[in-house]
Design a protein around this motif. Structure first.
Motif, mmCIF file in Angstrom:
data_model
loop_
_atom_site.group_PDB
_atom_site.id
_atom_site.type_symbol
_atom_site.label_atom_id
_atom_site.label_comp_id
_atom_site.label_asym_id
_atom_site.label_seq_id
_atom_site.Cartn_x
_atom_site.Cartn_y
_atom_site.Cartn_z
ATOM 1 N N UNK A 102 51.213 83.811 56.700
ATOM 2 C CA UNK A 102 51.066 84.238 58.088
ATOM 3 C C UNK A 102 51.599 83.186 59.061
ATOM 4 N N UNK A 103 51.386 81.926 58.743
ATOM 5 C CA UNK A 103 51.872 80.864 59.621
ATOM 6 C C UNK A 103 53.390 80.895 59.748
ATOM 7 N N UNK A 104 54.086 81.050 58.619
ATOM 8 C CA UNK A 104 55.552 81.106 58.649
ATOM 9 C C UNK A 104 56.030 82.335 59.395
ATOM 10 N N UNK B 181 58.976 95.342 58.053
ATOM 11 C CA UNK B 181 58.460 96.334 57.118
ATOM 12 C C UNK B 181 57.788 95.694 55.917
ATOM 13 N N UNK B 182 56.850 96.443 55.327
ATOM 14 C CA UNK B 182 56.226 95.969 54.096
ATOM 15 C C UNK B 182 54.795 96.435 53.974
ATOM 16 N N UNK B 183 54.371 96.669 52.762
ATOM 17 C CA UNK B 183 52.975 97.033 52.525
ATOM 18 C C UNK B 183 52.083 95.861 52.921
ATOM 19 N N UNK B 184 51.174 96.119 53.850
ATOM 20 C CA UNK B 184 50.268 95.074 54.305
ATOM 21 C C UNK B 184 50.553 94.573 55.703
ATOM 22 N N UNK B 185 51.634 95.028 56.308
ATOM 23 C CA UNK B 185 51.981 94.505 57.622
ATOM 24 C C UNK B 185 51.007 94.987 58.707
ATOM 25 N N UNK B 186 50.255 96.053 58.416
ATOM 26 C CA UNK B 186 49.246 96.522 59.376
ATOM 27 C C UNK B 186 47.838 96.041 59.010
ATOM 28 N N UNK B 187 47.768 94.967 58.231
ATOM 29 C CA UNK B 187 46.474 94.331 57.973
ATOM 30 C C UNK B 187 45.904 93.831 59.303
ATOM 31 N N UNK B 188 44.584 93.775 59.448
ATOM 32 C CA UNK B 188 43.976 93.392 60.728
ATOM 33 C C UNK B 188 44.502 92.074 61.300
ATOM 34 N N UNK B 189 44.795 91.105 60.434
ATOM 35 C CA UNK B 189 45.239 89.805 60.923
ATOM 36 C C UNK B 189 46.692 89.803 61.369
#
Length: 209
Positions: free
Chosen positions: A82-84, A134-142
């Motif tokens: 996430x930092x990158x 794009x990508x699975x997980x990009x709409x994760x809360x964080x």
């Protein structure tokens, strides 16, 4: 160059129209998510081309190119760096403060296949531009708060169940099921698209009841 008229490009032009109506100018970030990761990336790549038809600068980045190393994933229990993602892509793209002949933003930092850093390649953009991630997980809360607008691609469970290692009783992996149950990415998306038939996706609507 304008792409041929097909059910896919027709839908995407409709989505582009919605996006442009909401955000007619500036630096705009779009997230595209779904369980079928290859289909998500393919949809996002084509959507980027559709945006460019209007002579708007558009860029496509894959969440998979912002992973942690395998060792760090095992140690920390998370996959995405996430930092990158924020430091190399989202932050500089949104602000535009680093855009010059020698700086800008990066569309990827990690090669997951080689488990090694990608060569640093800095991209610049005009004041009005769209970034599609794009990508699975990009709409994760964080992560979801980084986007201005988002799309969830729904795939029929029966289609997923046909894949190796899956069944009608277990169409999802444990990680996918946990993501759907806990993060509820479909509910967070601006737009939902049934992408079961990748050649004829359909814009769907949430029940109002």
């Amino acid at each position: 160059m304008r792409l041929p008229i097909t059910p896919v490009t027709t839908l995407m032009r409709e989505l582009r129209g919605q996006l442009c109506q909401l955000y007619p100018a500036g630096r705009i970030i779009v997230f595209i998510d779904g369980i079928d990761a290859p289909a998500v990336d393919a949809f996002a790549s084509l959507f980027t081309e559709i945006i460019e038809e209007d002579d708007v600068a558009a860029f496509h980045a894959r969440l998979g190119d912002f992973h942690l190393s395998r060792a760090e994933q095992a140690e920390r229990g998370v996959v995405v760096d996430e930092d990158a993602l924020r430091r190399a892509l989202i932050g500089p793209f949104r602000s535009g403060s680093l855009d010059s002949a020698t700086s800008g933003f990066q569309l990827g930092t990690w090669d997951a296949d080689r488990d090694a850093p990608l060569e640093s390649r800095w991209v610049t953009a005009p004041a009005d531009a769209v970034l599609v991630v794009s990508g699975t997980g990009v709409l994760a809360p964080e992560l979801r708060g980084m986007a201005n607008w988002s799309v969830w691609l729904e795939t029929n469970e029966n289609m997923l169940a046909r894949r190796a290692g899956r069944s009608t009783e277990q169409p999802y992996t444990a990680a996918e099921f946990s993501y759907l149950k806990n993060a509820k990415p479909a509910s967070a998306a601006s737009v939902m698209v049934d992408n079961t038939n990748v050649n004829a996706p359909v814009h769907t609507y949430r029940d109002s009841c």
